[in-house]
Design a protein around this motif. Structure first.
Motif, PDB file in Angstrom:
ATOM      1  N   VAL A 108       0.852  -1.188   0.000  1.00 13.15           N
ATOM      2  CA  VAL A 108       0.000   0.000   0.000  1.00 13.15           C
ATOM      3  C   VAL A 108       0.889   1.239   0.000  1.00 13.15           C
ATOM      4  CG1 VAL A 108      -1.769   1.293   1.249  1.00 13.15           C
ATOM      5  CG2 VAL A 108      -1.838  -1.207   1.224  1.00 13.15           C
ATOM      6  N   VAL A 109       0.664   2.127  -1.002  1.00  8.56           N
ATOM      7  CA  VAL A 109       1.432   3.368  -1.062  1.00  8.56           C
ATOM      8  C   VAL A 109       0.596   4.578  -0.648  1.00  8.56           C
ATOM      9  CG1 VAL A 109       3.103   2.562  -2.771  1.00  8.56           C
ATOM     10  CG2 VAL A 109       0.982   3.630  -3.536  1.00  8.56           C
ATOM     11  N   SER A 110      -0.723   4.460  -0.771  1.00 12.45           N
ATOM     12  CA  SER A 110      -1.578   5.571  -0.336  1.00 12.45           C
ATOM     13  C   SER A 110      -2.980   5.053  -0.045  1.00 12.45           C
ATOM     14  CB  SER A 110      -1.630   6.683  -1.385  1.00 12.45           C
ATOM     15  OG  SER A 110      -2.333   6.249  -2.533  1.00 12.45           O
ATOM     16  N   ILE A 111      -3.705   5.844   0.732  1.00 18.63           N
ATOM     17  CA  ILE A 111      -5.092   5.537   1.074  1.00 18.63           C
ATOM     18  C   ILE A 111      -5.918   6.790   0.806  1.00 18.63           C
ATOM     19  CG2 ILE A 111      -6.703   4.960   2.939  1.00 18.63           C
ATOM     20  CD1 ILE A 111      -4.976   2.645   2.587  1.00 18.63           C
ATOM     21  N   SER A 112      -7.058   6.612   0.161  1.00 18.20           N
ATOM     22  CA  SER A 112      -7.994   7.739   0.011  1.00 18.20           C
ATOM     23  C   SER A 112      -9.284   7.355   0.728  1.00 18.20           C
ATOM     24  CB  SER A 112      -8.248   8.061  -1.459  1.00 18.20           C
ATOM     25  OG  SER A 112      -8.848   6.967  -2.101  1.00 18.20           O
ATOM     26  N   ILE A 113      -9.840   8.323   1.422  1.00 24.36           N
ATOM     27  CA  ILE A 113     -11.055   8.085   2.191  1.00 24.36           C
ATOM     28  C   ILE A 113     -12.153   8.947   1.592  1.00 24.36           C
ATOM     29  CG2 ILE A 113     -12.149   8.265   4.453  1.00 24.36           C
ATOM     30  CD1 ILE A 113      -9.335   7.932   5.657  1.00 24.36           C
ATOM     31  N   ASN A 114     -13.260   8.307   1.234  1.00 21.26           N
ATOM     32  CA  ASN A 114     -14.417   9.037   0.719  1.00 21.26           C
ATOM     33  C   ASN A 114     -15.666   8.536   1.426  1.00 21.26           C
ATOM     34  OD1 ASN A 114     -15.120   6.599  -0.562  1.00 21.26           O
ATOM     35  ND2 ASN A 114     -14.013   7.160  -2.416  1.00 21.26           N
ATOM     36  N   ILE A 119     -10.100   3.524   0.152  1.00 26.59           N
ATOM     37  CA  ILE A 119      -9.561   2.875  -1.038  1.00 26.59           C
ATOM     38  C   ILE A 119      -8.043   2.905  -0.930  1.00 26.59           C
ATOM     39  CG2 ILE A 119      -9.435   2.889  -3.560  1.00 26.59           C
ATOM     40  CD1 ILE A 119     -12.264   2.456  -2.552  1.00 26.59           C
ATOM     41  N   ALA A 120      -7.423   1.720  -0.973  1.00 25.81           N
ATOM     42  CA  ALA A 120      -5.971   1.615  -0.916  1.00 25.81           C
ATOM     43  C   ALA A 120      -5.417   1.553  -2.333  1.00 25.81           C
ATOM     44  CB  ALA A 120      -5.559   0.365  -0.143  1.00 25.81           C
ATOM     45  N   THR A 121      -4.339   2.299  -2.586  1.00 26.63           N
ATOM     46  CA  THR A 121      -3.649   2.244  -3.869  1.00 26.63           C
ATOM     47  C   THR A 121      -2.344   1.492  -3.652  1.00 26.63           C
ATOM     48  OG1 THR A 121      -4.584   4.379  -4.491  1.00 26.63           O
ATOM     49  CG2 THR A 121      -2.697   3.605  -5.766  1.00 26.63           C
TER      50      THR A 121
END
Length: 139
Positions: A108-114, A119-121
């Motif tokens: 996992v390099v980044s996480i976005s929260i909506n 959502i893990a990238t």
């Protein structure tokens, strides 16, 4: 007795109205006081409303407003918790199986929260929903 809307809205509620911002449909203290004054002006002088009814209405409004403030504080707390959990996933290796049965794995390099969740990238650009079916391991 006919009373006009204090919020200026004359449309009837339907399914499309439920998608509108709920902030415009809330009653705050100023609106409540305007309604109270209008009610006092238009009441029957020979049969006035009991003051305990006014106080009861005011107490109910106060309770609802406090509950709304509590809900917004809980939302902020949940968002903060989501950010803390997301921070703990960065750098971890995750694996998952998609709907077609294919297995994927990556760091996992980044996480976005909506509003739908987190959502893990992964390093290779694959995006995966953080939730059931996701296996997290140390790097």
């Amino acid at each position: 007795m006919n009373v006009t809307s204090a919020t200026g809205s004359t449309s009837k509620s339907n399914t499309t109205d439920s998608t509108k911002n709920t902030a415009s449909n809330t009653v705050d203290y100023n609106t409540f006081l305007q309604l109270l004054v209008a009610e006092m002006k238009n009441q029957d002088p020979t049969n006035p409303m009991d003051t305990s009814q006014y106080m009861s209405q005011f107490a109910q409004l106060s309770t609802v407003e406090q509950a709304m403030q509590t809900n917004s504080k809980l939302d902020a707390l949940l968002s903060s918790q989501s950010l803390s959990q997301a921070n703990g996933l960065i750098g971890k290796t995750v694996s998952f199986t998609d709907a077609t049965g294919a297995n994927f794995s990556g760091k996992v390099v980044s996480i976005s929260i909506n509003s739908d969740g987190s959502i893990a990238t992964l390093e290779n650009g694959t995006k995966v929903a953080v939730g059931p079916g996701l296996t997290i391991s140390q790097s």
